[in-house]
Design an enzyme around this catalytic site. Structure first.
Site, PDB file in Angstrom:
ATOM      1  N   ARG A  84      39.380  44.662  20.451  1.00 43.08           N
ATOM      2  CA  ARG A  84      38.899  44.270  21.794  1.00 43.08           C
ATOM      3  C   ARG A  84      38.538  42.779  21.821  1.00 43.08           C
ATOM      4  NH1 ARG A  84      33.792  44.767  23.266  1.00 43.08           N
ATOM      5  NH2 ARG A  84      33.396  46.660  22.062  1.00 43.08           N
ATOM      6  N   TYR A 114      47.278  37.091  46.876  1.00 43.62           N
ATOM      7  CA  TYR A 114      47.846  38.378  46.462  1.00 43.62           C
ATOM      8  C   TYR A 114      46.927  39.512  46.966  1.00 43.62           C
ATOM      9  CZ  TYR A 114      49.060  42.226  43.402  1.00 43.62           C
ATOM     10  OH  TYR A 114      49.403  43.459  42.920  1.00 43.62           O
ATOM     11  N   ASP A 174      46.368  30.411  40.777  1.00 45.31           N
ATOM     12  CA  ASP A 174      47.267  31.526  40.458  1.00 45.31           C
ATOM     13  C   ASP A 174      48.688  30.966  40.521  1.00 45.31           C
ATOM     14  OD1 ASP A 174      48.947  33.756  40.479  1.00 45.31           O
ATOM     15  OD2 ASP A 174      47.440  35.028  41.429  1.00 45.31           O
ATOM     16  N   LYS A 229      54.895  39.670  35.860  1.00 49.19           N
ATOM     17  CA  LYS A 229      55.996  39.096  36.638  1.00 49.19           C
ATOM     18  C   LYS A 229      56.944  38.298  35.730  1.00 49.19           C
ATOM     19  CE  LYS A 229      53.549  41.131  39.772  1.00 49.19           C
ATOM     20  NZ  LYS A 229      52.597  40.487  40.648  1.00 49.19           N
TER      21      LYS A 229
HETATM   22  C1  LIG Z   1      51.184  40.726  40.901  1.00 49.80           C
HETATM   23  C2  LIG Z   1      50.280  39.610  41.171  1.00 49.80           C
HETATM   24  C3  LIG Z   1      48.938  39.648  40.774  1.00 49.80           C
HETATM   25  C4  LIG Z   1      48.309  40.868  40.107  1.00 49.80           C
HETATM   26  O1  LIG Z   1      48.851  41.079  38.849  1.00 49.80           O
HETATM   27  P1  LIG Z   1      48.905  42.536  38.139  1.00 49.80           P
HETATM   28  O2  LIG Z   1      49.578  42.232  36.851  1.00 49.80           O
HETATM   29  O3  LIG Z   1      49.691  43.428  39.047  1.00 49.80           O
HETATM   30  O4  LIG Z   1      47.494  43.005  37.979  1.00 49.80           O
HETATM   31  C5  LIG Z   1      48.156  38.535  41.010  1.00 49.80           C
HETATM   32  N1  LIG Z   1      48.652  37.443  41.632  1.00 49.80           N
HETATM   33  C6  LIG Z   1      49.934  37.374  42.060  1.00 49.80           C
HETATM   34  C7  LIG Z   1      50.431  36.138  42.746  1.00 49.80           C
HETATM   35  C8  LIG Z   1      50.797  38.444  41.848  1.00 49.80           C
HETATM   36  O5  LIG Z   1      52.056  38.384  42.285  1.00 49.80           O
END
Ligand SMILES: *Cc1c(COP(=O)(O)O)cnc(C)c1O
Length: 440
Positions: free
Chosen positions: A77, A130, A213, A238
């Site tokens: 962890r 998001y 982000d 992604k």
């Molecule tokens: C998918 C996404 C998230 C969240 O990510 P997860 O891996 O699904 O928890 C956050 N920000 C953006 C821009 C995203 O496309």
């Protein structure tokens, strides 16, 4: 912002893609295996009790690390070889001091925000965000006495400053969170402009941490730390993962900022597991190839859509007109247009659904950045939770489709678009101002 951390040949600094197969891994520690094994273990054996004591002192921040001392392995962890090597490699693309990986993008975002926010604080953020982030900050943070103040993406920072100041009203702003390009419309937020705004809100040493982000363009096509941001956030589900087979998250940035987040990660238990770490190490080896191929395909697909009579509007960074207010921001902070396209079909939800239901090669699914092309309907799927008025203000209309372009052959993708648009009923021919194709 940071000193070069990668490898050199003579004085030549190697590029990140050249280091993705080896950086941070010592084969002699793993029987000479060319690849890092999966360290599927929950705990690690200490050689001596003195070692165990020293490792805990460092992990808990009870004393400073000695000049040559490394944090030893304790418990998965806290740390694990697959995660540590992955974190070292992630610092290279964004040129950050440190990185931390998480079990999801949301785990990365939640842990990073909570490491800095306290009751009575204001979180300043760009809109749209998001859907999951939007829900977290608007529904949960207020329950802990944290107020949120949003400003729109796609507008120069100078135009939002007065309104932001008035709404912040002298309260403490420890974090500014932006998402650029914004999901799903590709609208941009000026990173350097946001950093300047953040500094003007701070006083003394108390300057807000600017978090970006960077899921849509990073880590290949946008490097927010170079524009003054303190932390980059990723849904590693992604492009970093890239094969739609793993859910994970990451943050990369300034040492003191990531250290604080790592401490909370230990106690919230949001670290990724070894198998996730290993999968991401594998993905990173092909990151540049995948993202480059996807972007090239997206340019062909966007150009095709922009010319099609049943398509009303295409939001693709490669098609930004040079008189668009976002164009200078694009030139300043984006290295390429990426592979996310949003476009409006002539009609409404019915026509958008007819298109989505007719797709044969492209799959109808949310998520993005994987090797396969995916299409979805933001208004009823990823952004269904946003109020209808806000959706319209953000450009998320009932006719809007979001497309994440994969690595298939672009001619096959275009054939699929063409036949699916053919399945859309009615379709009066519209005359539109021709959009210019920009290939950088
Ligand atoms: C998918 C996404 C998230 C969240 O990510 P997860 O891996 O699904 O928890 C956050 N920000 C953006 C821009 C995203 O496309």
């Amino acid at each position: 912002m940071s000193k070069y951390k990668g490898r050199k040949i003579g004085t030549k600094k190697l590029k990140p893609e050249s280091m993705m197969m080896s950086y941070g891994y010592d084969p002699t520690l793993s029987e000479g295996a060319i690849k890092c094994p999966i360290f599927q273990t929950s705990t690690f054996v200490f050689k001596t009790a003195e070692d165990g004591k020293a490792f805990f002192e460092l992990a808990l921040g009870l004393r400073e690390k000695g000049p040559t001392e490394e944090l030893g392995l304790i418990y998965s962890r806290l740390n694990n070889p697959d995660l540590e090597i992955l974190e070292d490699r992630l610092t290279l693309w964004d040129e950050g001091d440190e990185a931390a990986v998480f079990q999801s993008g949301m785990a990365a975002i939640t842990t990073s925000l909570l490491a800095f926010l306290r009751p009575g604080d204001v979180l300043l953020h760009s809109d749209p965000l998001y859907g999951g982030t939007d829900y977290l900050i608007k529904h949960y943070l207020p329950q802990f006495g944290i107020d949120v103040v949003g400003f729109p993406a796609g507008v120069p920072t100078s135009e939002v400053t007065d309104d932001v100041r008035r709404r912040v009203n002298e309260r403490r702003v420890p974090v500014v969170l932006i998402e650029t390009p914004a999901n799903p419309t590709n609208r941009l937020v000026d990173i350097a402009g946001t950093v300047a705004l953040a500094r003007s809100l701070g006083s003394g040493g108390d300057v807000p941490v600017v978090m970006v982000d960077n899921t849509f363009l990073g880590p290949l096509f946008q490097h927010p730390l170079k524009h003054g941001a303190d932390l980059v956030l990723y849904s590693a589900t992604k492009f970093l993962g890239g094969h739609s087979d793993v859910v994970a998250g990451a943050c990369i940035g300034r040492e003191d900022v990531v250290k604080r987040i790592l401490t909370l990660r230990t106690f919230m238990g949001t670290a990724a597991d070894p198998w996730t770490g290993w999968l991401l190490l594998r993905s990173l080896e092909t990151l540049k190839m995948r993202m480059t191929a996807q972007m090239k395909n997206a340019q062909y697909v966007a150009a095709f859509l922009a010319e099609h009579p049943k398509v009303r509007r295409v939001e693709y960074l490669g098609l930004l007109a040079d008189n668009d207010p976002m164009y200078p921001v694009y030139r300043k902070q984006c290295l390429a247009a990426g592979s996310l396209i949003a476009f409006e079909i002539d009609g409404g939800e019915k026509e958008a659904f007819a298109f989505l239901n007719a797709l044969q090669l492209v799959s109808l699914a949310v998520s993005l950045g994987g090797t396969e092309s995916l299409a979805e309907h933001p208004a009823s799927m990823t952004h269904a939770d946003v109020s209808p008025e806000d959706r319209v203000a953000m450009g998320i209309t009932p006719a809007l489709v979001r497309l994440s372009v994969g690595v298939e052959h672009y001619e096959d993708l275009i054939a699929d678009m063409e036949q699916a648009l053919g399945a859309v009923g009615g379709g009066r021919t519209v005359t539109r101002a021709k959009q210019k194709t920009l290939v950088r």
